[in-house]
Design an enzyme around this catalytic site. Structure first.
Site, PDB file in Angstrom:
ATOM      1  N   CYS A 184       0.794  -1.238   0.000  1.00 37.18           N
ATOM      2  CA  CYS A 184       0.000   0.000   0.000  1.00 37.18           C
ATOM      3  C   CYS A 184       0.820   1.278   0.000  1.00 37.18           C
ATOM      4  O   CYS A 184       0.795   2.049  -0.953  1.00 37.18           O
ATOM      5  CB  CYS A 184      -0.917   0.059   1.221  1.00 37.18           C
ATOM      6  SG  CYS A 184      -1.950  -1.381   1.451  1.00 37.18           S
ATOM      7  N   ASP A 240      -4.106   0.007  -5.251  1.00 37.64           N
ATOM      8  CA  ASP A 240      -2.714   0.278  -4.860  1.00 37.64           C
ATOM      9  C   ASP A 240      -1.795  -0.912  -5.074  1.00 37.64           C
ATOM     10  O   ASP A 240      -0.595  -0.765  -5.244  1.00 37.64           O
ATOM     11  CB  ASP A 240      -2.636   0.811  -3.418  1.00 37.64           C
ATOM     12  CG  ASP A 240      -3.311  -0.090  -2.404  1.00 37.64           C
ATOM     13  OD1 ASP A 240      -3.828  -1.161  -2.776  1.00 37.64           O
ATOM     14  OD2 ASP A 240      -3.324   0.282  -1.205  1.00 37.64           O
ATOM     15  N   ASN A 241      -2.348  -2.108  -5.029  1.00 38.89           N
ATOM     16  CA  ASN A 241      -1.576  -3.313  -5.354  1.00 38.89           C
ATOM     17  C   ASN A 241      -2.560  -4.441  -5.611  1.00 38.89           C
ATOM     18  O   ASN A 241      -3.758  -4.293  -5.354  1.00 38.89           O
ATOM     19  CB  ASN A 241      -0.583  -3.699  -4.234  1.00 38.89           C
ATOM     20  CG  ASN A 241      -1.194  -3.731  -2.856  1.00 38.89           C
ATOM     21  OD1 ASN A 241      -0.974  -2.834  -2.034  1.00 38.89           O
ATOM     22  ND2 ASN A 241      -2.007  -4.745  -2.603  1.00 38.89           N
TER      23      ASN A 241
END
Ligand code: NAG
Ligand code: NAG
Ligand code: NAG
Ligand code: NAG
Ligand code: NAG
Length: 591
Positions: free
Chosen positions: A90, A339-340
């Protein structure tokens, strides 16, 4: 191009100033015009809404369960099919996103100090030099609601306050991931405790409130609004509310109306799901195969994520309707990404991220907006580092030299932009599911999860190459092994002798040199790394670099190598930083 024409039509209806321009059609028919050019030459600057979710996968099929996101954003714009994060965690990923820099240039590499989190963002100077400030300087009003960074807490939110937003309302730690007990903090006010309210209900209200404000205040200045819900991140609970050390992660909690949805959904059983043989290297190779109880529990965790995501899916529809009813939808770019990525069960991993596998580094990525064709897909590899430059392009702001990326293509078929993605990671990895606890009930953590990696997606190749702090290596040929199960690197006892029709060592020598450049690249050397190795400019791709005439050069090139494992970006542990440069002469100069 139908979407483009429609957008332009809507644009011209929207604003009388556009009607004054005499050549919109000319600009559009000129294939060289970028979206930024359209706005530079044609009137009111566009608004930007950026929806940033937390931990949403691309590879596990979450997009099959998000009808509104698909209908209102993906199908109305471009789906970036090969979009990657450069650090699968994050806070580092978000700092890279909002600064346009690789994590080795932000040095925010963790979620908490000393290597990361909000305090590290501040001490590295990014709070004074990042996207919202640049956008304000360029004439935008800026707003943000939701999670910003980890370790942005009820104790440190004012020391200093986040800079760059006309108004902000942040979810703060240690409540950020408490779905039913969020705490938000607006502008310079005290934090507000929303105990008992669902975080998605809270952010929905704030996001729609900001849209109203932003639209009302947009007469002279367009707006940039980020909406950052925490779904589908795992839930964070504390056994004792005043003692953060009693925390544990649990499955995300959906809104009441989404409970029990998708009762039959399961993690896709791809070849890398809980495989019979271990895969990967380092700690991943040591993982035991999961038993049926774990698999069942992780499937339930998967369903909980899909349910929690429904709140975001509905929020997207609300946002679209709000923009539409204010008649600004057609002059607004909407970004949607995460974010990922996330893994559940692949390579025997329990739920989490932080690895270099496709599940963790690939994320959903869509942009819709004026001049962007609808329902198209871009195959060229793009990354989060490219998004600040993309926003600059849209806003008509000259790019900053310090950007490590370049704007994403606004239409399909723009090959040859770049073919590499540089992934980097420092520190630990952990699991978040119900099934993988340490004896004390806390989440499992693995040390030495420090590695540098490359994805190279070019004409005729699709590769992943990594070097770990233990000096283990991975090499996967995703064209033949999309699930990354067969490590072709000789150190893994692979018997593979050829790759892409070349001796495998030869391909590795080129990949390693590319990684050597990228691991310390800055600005232009991140987007054009081959120019560092070949200043003559005659090598732009892996294919070019594979020419026999460069064999001696690459054989003698210094290798990527770690001295030891560190949990942060400690230069001394990271081996050679500067590559040898090709000094040879091209045959063409002789004849
Ligand atoms: C937003 O902030 C910028 C920078 O401080 C300022 O110039 C602008 O007037 C503000 N907009 C509004 C609506 O207050
Ligand atoms: C919760 O933690 C606080 C701070 O450590 C401690 O003072 C308190 O006694 C704890 N409460 C319970 C019920 O354990
Ligand atoms: C490679 O083979 C050696 C010798 O059999 C063995 O010790 C080592 O564990 C193997 N490495 C891997 C990654 O399989
Ligand atoms: C981590 O890597 C170091 C080498 O840098 C090694 O000494 C140590 O044993 C490794 N620890 C684990 C848990 O693998
Ligand atoms: C990154 O930050 C850490 C922690 O402050 C520091 O020790 C390290 O030297 C920094 N790395 C670089 C390359 O500046």
């Amino acid at each position: 191009m139908k979407g483009l024409a429609q957008s332009l039509l809507a644009l011209s209806i929207l604003s009388s100033s556009v009607l004054a321009f005499d050549r919109p059609a000319l600009v559009l028919q000129d294939g060289s015009a970028t979206v930024g050019d359209i706005h530079r030459t044609q009137g009111p600057r566009p608004n930007i809404v950026f929806i940033l979710v937390d931990d949403q996968d691309l590879q596990l099929g979450s997009l099959s369960y998000t009808p509104h996101i698909n209908r209102y954003i993906r199908d109305q714009g471009i789906f970036y099919k090969n979009h990657f994060v450069t650090t699968a965690l994050c806070c580092p990923s978000r700092v890279s996103l909002w600064t346009g820099k690789q994590a080795h240039n932000t040095n925010v590499t963790e979620i908490y100090p000393p290597y990361g989190g909000y305090p590290k963002f501040v001490t590295e100077g990014h709070n004074d030099n990042w996207l919202p400030l640049w956008l304000q300087d360029a004439g935008y009003n800026t707003y943000y609601t939701g999670k910003l960074f980890n370790s942005h807490t009820v104790d440190n939110y004012h020391s200093p306050f986040v800079r760059g937003f006309n108004s902000s309302d942040f979810a703060l730690d240690p409540y950020t991931y408490q779905y039913l007990h969020p705490v938000y903090q607006r502008d310079q006010d005290d934090p507000v405790d929303y105990a008992g309210r669902h975080t998605i209900d809270v952010i929905r209200q704030k996001a729609l409130g900001y849209l109203d404000d932003a639209i009302a205040e947009s007469e002279d200045r367009p707006f940039f609004l980020t909406i950052a819900p925490i779904a589908p991140h795992s839930n964070f609970e504390m056994a004792n509310d005043s003692d953060v050390t009693t925390f544990r992660f649990s499955a995300p909690i959906p809104l009441d109306r989404h409970r029990g949805w998708f009762p039959n959904a399961k993690v896709p059983r791809t070849a890398n799901f809980n495989p019979d043989s271990p895969s990967g290297v380092n700690w991943i190779r040591t993982l035991p195969q999961q038993d049926q109880a774990s698999i069942d529990s992780n499937d339930e965790f998967y369903r909980a994520r899909l349910r929690a995501l429904q709140g975001v899916d509905e929020l997207v529809e609300d946002v679209i309707h709000a923009l539409d009813s204010a008649a600004v939808l057609e002059n607004t770019y909407i970004f949607y990404t995460s974010d990922n990525g996330y893994h559940i069960g692949q390579h025997r991993l329990h739920p989490g991220k932080e690895c270099g596998f496709e599940e963790d580094i690939r994320v959903p990525m869509f942009i819709r907006g004026p001049g962007i064709p609808s329902g198209e897909e871009v195959e060229a590899p793009t990354t989060h580092i490219d998004l600040a430059p993309t926003i600059f392009e849209i806003a008509g702001i000259p790019l900053r030299d310090e950007f490590d990326g370049t704007a994403v293509p606004f239409e399909p078929g723009q090959d040859g932009r770049k073919e590499h993605v540089h992934v980097e990671y420092w520190g630990k990895a952990g699991f978040e599911g119900e099934t993988s606890r340490m004896p004390n009930g806390g989440p499992v953590a693995f040390r030495n999860n420090t590695y540098k990696a490359l994805r190279v997606l070019g004409d005729g190749y699709n590769l992943y190459y990594s070097v770990w702090c233990t000096n283990e290596h991975e090499l996967y040929d995703l064209a033949t092994d999309p699930h990354e199960l067969t490590n072709l690197h000789p150190s893994a006892n692979s018997t593979a002798e050829q790759l892409l029709g070349f001796p495998i060592e030869k391909v590795i020598s080129r990949l390693d040199a590319l990684l050597l450049v990228l691991k310390s690249c800055q600005g232009i050397s991140c987007t054009k790394p081959w120019d560092v190795l070949h200043p003559a400019g005659d090598v732009q791709t892996l294919r070019d670099a594979l020419a026999d005439s460069f064999d001696v050069f690459y054989q003698s090139q210094v290798r990527v190598e770690y001295g030891w494992c560190e949990e942060g970006y400690i230069l001394e542990a990271e081996g050679a930083q500067v590559p040898a440069v090709y000094q040879g002469t091209r045959w063409s100069d002789w004849w």
